[in-house]
Each structure stands twice: as C-alpha cells, then as structure tokens.
Design a protein around this motif. Sequence first.
Motif, short mmCIF file in Angstrom:
data_model
loop_
_atom_site.label_atom_id
_atom_site.label_comp_id
_atom_site.label_asym_id
_atom_site.label_seq_id
_atom_site.Cartn_x
_atom_site.Cartn_y
_atom_site.Cartn_z
N ALA A 1 23.41 -36.74 19.51
CA ALA A 1 24.15 -37.05 18.27
C ALA A 1 23.17 -37.40 17.15
CB ALA A 1 25.12 -38.20 18.52
N ASP A 2 22.14 -38.18 17.48
CA ASP A 2 21.14 -38.53 16.47
C ASP A 2 20.32 -37.32 16.05
OD1 ASP A 2 22.04 -41.11 16.72
OD2 ASP A 2 20.06 -41.98 17.14
N TRP A 3 19.98 -36.46 17.00
CA TRP A 3 19.16 -35.30 16.67
C TRP A 3 19.84 -34.39 15.64
CZ3 TRP A 3 14.74 -33.55 15.77
CH2 TRP A 3 14.46 -32.18 15.74
N GLU A 4 21.15 -34.38 15.63
CA GLU A 4 21.87 -33.56 14.66
C GLU A 4 21.51 -33.92 13.23
OE1 GLU A 4 23.89 -30.79 15.03
OE2 GLU A 4 22.88 -30.92 16.96
N PHE A 5 21.25 -35.21 12.96
CA PHE A 5 20.83 -35.55 11.59
C PHE A 5 19.31 -35.67 11.48
CE2 PHE A 5 22.05 -39.81 13.37
CZ PHE A 5 20.86 -40.51 13.20
N VAL A 6 18.63 -36.10 12.55
CA VAL A 6 17.18 -36.22 12.47
C VAL A 6 16.54 -34.86 12.18
CG1 VAL A 6 15.07 -36.79 13.74
CG2 VAL A 6 17.08 -38.26 13.95
N LYS A 7 17.06 -33.79 12.77
CA LYS A 7 16.45 -32.47 12.58
C LYS A 7 16.54 -31.99 11.14
CE LYS A 7 20.50 -29.74 14.02
NZ LYS A 7 21.03 -28.83 15.07
N THR A 8 17.45 -32.58 10.37
CA THR A 8 17.59 -32.15 8.97
C THR A 8 16.51 -32.72 8.07
OG1 THR A 8 19.09 -33.95 8.30
CG2 THR A 8 20.09 -31.98 9.28
N PHE A 9 15.70 -33.67 8.57
CA PHE A 9 14.56 -34.16 7.79
C PHE A 9 13.28 -34.13 8.62
CE2 PHE A 9 16.88 -38.03 9.21
CZ PHE A 9 15.88 -38.73 9.90
N SER A 10 13.18 -33.14 9.49
CA SER A 10 11.97 -32.92 10.29
C SER A 10 11.19 -31.75 9.69
CB SER A 10 12.34 -32.62 11.75
OG SER A 10 11.19 -32.41 12.53
N PRO A 11 10.20 -32.00 8.85
CA PRO A 11 9.54 -30.92 8.11
C PRO A 11 9.00 -29.80 8.99
CG PRO A 11 8.92 -33.02 7.18
CD PRO A 11 9.69 -33.32 8.43
#
Length: 229
Positions: free
Chosen positions: A137-147
């Motif tokens: 669940a967290d990775w769904e938003f973390v990946k959106t700011f992983s350059p």
Amino acid sequence: MNGYGGFEHALTPEYPTIVGPAWLEQGRVYVVANIRGGGEFGPEWHLAALRENRHRAYEDFAAVSRDLVARGVSTPDRIACHGRSNGGLLVGNMLTQNPDDFGAIVCGVPLLDMRRYTRLSAGASWIAEYGDPDDPADWEFVKTFSPYHLIEPGRRYPASLIYAAASDDRVGPVQARKMAARLADETDAEVHYLEPVEGGHAGTIDAAATAALHATIHAFLDSTVGRAG
C-alpha cells in the motif's frame, strides 16, 4: 535554487560564504525555497508533506521556479537547483518530474531509489517520513517520488551533476551511482558523476576537499545555466 523540505529542517536566511564570491558577485541570483516538509513554519508545515503527501514539497519547489520565470527574474534554461540528502531526493524529482523547469541539476549525497532505501545504511529510520516501500500500500505512493524509477528512456532531461562519497554511512553512494548510470545508459542527458573516497555524508573531509567540491559545482553551473546569451 536551494531547498530541502523534509524532517522539519528549517532553511533560514543567510549569506553563504561560497555562494557570494562564486555566484552572487557575478550578478546572478540565489534563491532559498521554504517548502512544505521543512520546519520553517512549525510542525504543521512539516506534517503537510509526509508520506503520501510528499508531492506537496515538490510542487512547492517547482512553483517557486515558475514564479521566478513569471516575474521575469530568470528563464527555465537559466535556473539550476541544488539539494543534498533529502534535498537530493527533492532535486532528483525536479529532474525526473519537472525537467522543463530547470537548466541544470546538482544532486548531492542523495536518496534516489526509494524502492530500496530502507535496506541501506540508516534508511529504515526514515519510514515515518517517506513510507515503507516493502508495504504494497505504501509502495503505491512511494514509487511516485522515486526518481530512479521515474526515468523515461528518450525523454529530454537537463544537465546534471550527481555527487556522493564512498565513505557515506547514512545514504551511501550506490543510489547516486545507479541514477547516473541509468541516465547515461537510457537517455541523451548530459550527466556528470563525482565520488570522492572520503567525506562521509557531509561530502567533504577538510577545507581543501570542500573547496574542490564547490569549485566543481560552480564550474558545472557556469558551463550550463551561467553561460552568456
């Protein structure tokens, strides 16, 4: 432009001794962006950009850049940004998410691969700030700011100088190495990479090393956004 936007750290007004002779005395402009995620305006300012709200910090920074253009202070191709550590993550997201707003990026001792940051050095202690990439669940938003994961082959990116230190025990150089390698392999972007052996997360170990690092940074800026015309 300089910024941080994390961990309730406040960037307060100052006259940087290196920026003065190396930049301001050349008739140029230095901007410190107070963005959400930092501590400039109290705890709520920090809490506003945690975890799934992380993009607010990046939106704020991009908004400052665009305001400089709107007010006639500069143009996108003449604006550079510099950030270190969490600030390196910030400018890494400017590189990958807002490449048309900047002419050059200086990314120091950075976090860039947010899929694996918790497994490296002190990364696990930052889950409250960014989220846990091992939680789906967290990775769904973390990946959106992983350059590192946001690089698009063939897309135009501004010139970048990425630097780390082999002795960094907080972030470590592997994230910077991977980012520089992927940019060089998959895009046509101008990419420079610097990694001194000593210096740790501070990036330098003594006055001579500090002078050398900042000379390199400002030579890069001179050759990109500082050029005449």
